[in-house]
Design an enzyme around this catalytic site. Structure first.
Site, PDB file in Angstrom:
ATOM      1  N   GLU A  40      22.308 -36.694  35.448  1.00 19.92           N
ATOM      2  CA  GLU A  40      22.338 -36.014  36.860  1.00 19.92           C
ATOM      3  C   GLU A  40      24.007 -35.896  37.285  1.00 19.92           C
ATOM      4  OE1 GLU A  40      19.881 -38.374  39.534  1.00 19.92           O
ATOM      5  OE2 GLU A  40      21.208 -37.712  41.445  1.00 19.92           O
ATOM      6  N   ARG A  44      28.914 -34.421  44.750  1.00 14.42           N
ATOM      7  CA  ARG A  44      29.507 -35.346  45.854  1.00 14.42           C
ATOM      8  C   ARG A  44      31.298 -35.098  45.576  1.00 14.42           C
ATOM      9  NH1 ARG A  44      26.621 -41.064  44.749  1.00 14.42           N
ATOM     10  NH2 ARG A  44      24.463 -40.191  44.674  1.00 14.42           N
ATOM     11  N   LYS A 128      11.889 -39.093  43.387  1.00 13.74           N
ATOM     12  CA  LYS A 128      12.865 -40.279  43.204  1.00 13.74           C
ATOM     13  C   LYS A 128      12.387 -41.448  44.294  1.00 13.74           C
ATOM     14  CE  LYS A 128      17.682 -40.789  44.367  1.00 13.74           C
ATOM     15  NZ  LYS A 128      18.945 -40.051  43.948  1.00 13.74           N
TER      16      LYS A 128
HETATM   17  C1  3PG Z   1      22.139 -42.265  44.128  1.00 15.76           C
HETATM   18  O1  3PG Z   1      22.487 -41.278  44.295  1.00 15.76           O
HETATM   19  O2  3PG Z   1      20.901 -41.973  43.234  1.00 15.76           O
HETATM   20  C2  3PG Z   1      22.549 -43.473  44.118  1.00 15.76           C
HETATM   21  O3  3PG Z   1      23.823 -43.503  44.773  1.00 15.76           O
HETATM   22  C3  3PG Z   1      22.656 -44.423  42.895  1.00 15.76           C
HETATM   23  O4  3PG Z   1      22.517 -45.595  43.355  1.00 15.76           O
HETATM   24  P1  3PG Z   1      23.428 -46.736  42.495  1.00 15.76           P
HETATM   25  O5  3PG Z   1      24.571 -46.733  42.665  1.00 15.76           O
HETATM   26  O6  3PG Z   1      23.011 -48.238  42.997  1.00 15.76           O
HETATM   27  O7  3PG Z   1      22.847 -46.785  40.921  1.00 15.76           O
END
Ligand code: 3PG
Length: 212
Positions: A40, A44, A128
């Site tokens: 993914e 950002r 999700k």
């Molecule tokens: C996301 O965007 O899915 C989360 O920021 C991922 O979370 P994590 O950094 O705890 O893996």
């Protein structure tokens, strides 16, 4: 392309966050070298769409989707830049409709039973679960799986090597997502072999959890 089928055999989805297309390609190649096939690319950074396009074009072993897609316009742009699937932190009807009309899988974030029920009624069968560790973790997923029997979940947020197996042992979990596979300090130092090792370890843990 059937992303769900790819995730059945490779149920770990790393986040790729980069502001430089070359870095995004290097990270994705390192992940692919470790055996991961779905990633993914998160929207950002200012150049995230360029990163997505580069990974889609230059890393044929990787199925690249777009993450952190907040608006229908961003969904359209992500698809135009080669996204094979779209992930959102929340559930937005316009984002879902844009992806459905384009025939691109959309995995919106859900946190509550009402959101999951809404996703069912939008015709979705994968969501999700975000942020998984705060939204109730494994216990919540087990409760949801008993009620929403057609839904598969992609828990993300707080997943780590310590709890990956516990999540993947739940049949309703299609895959787990997370950023632990692509540490910012390793990327900044150009230590892409660290990313390959983390990918290999995650895949091995996933195979154990799934009894493969
Ligand atoms: C996301 O965007 O899915 C989360 O920021 C991922 O979370 P994590 O950094 O705890 O893996």
């Amino acid at each position: 392309m059937n992303i769900s089928a790819a995730l059945e055999s490779c149920p770990v989805v790393p986040l790729v966050q980069a502001d430089d297309a070359g870095v995004a390609v290097n990270v994705s190649q390192a992940l692919a070298a470790g055996g991961l096939t779905v990633a993914e690319v998160v929207l950002r950074t200012d150049r995230a769409l360029d990163c997505l396009r580069a990974v889609a074009d230059e890393v044929p072993d990787m199925i690249a989707g777009a993450g952190t897609v907040l608006t229908a316009g961003q969904a359209r742009q992500a698809i135009d830049h080669g996204a094979k699937f779209v992930v959102s932190p929340g559930l937005d009807d316009a984002v879902v409709a844009t992806c459905q009309e384009a025939g691109v899988p959309i995995y919106p974030g859900v946190y509550t039973p009402s959101e999951i029920q809404h996703a069912v009624n939008l015709g979705l069968d994968v969501v999700k679960f975000f942020p998984a560790s705060i939204a109730g973790g494994v216990q919540a997923l087990k409760a949801f799986a008993g009620v929403f029997r057609t839904m598969r979940f992609m828990p993300t947020g707080g997943i780590s090597p310590d709890n990956l197996a516990e999540y993947l042992a739940i049949p309703a979990v299609l895959a787990c997502g997370g950023s632990w596979l692509t540490p910012a300090d390793a990327i900044a130092a150009g230590e892409f072999e660290t990313i390959t090792r983390l990918a290999e370890e995650a895949l091995s843990a996933a195979a154990d959890a799934r009894g493969q």
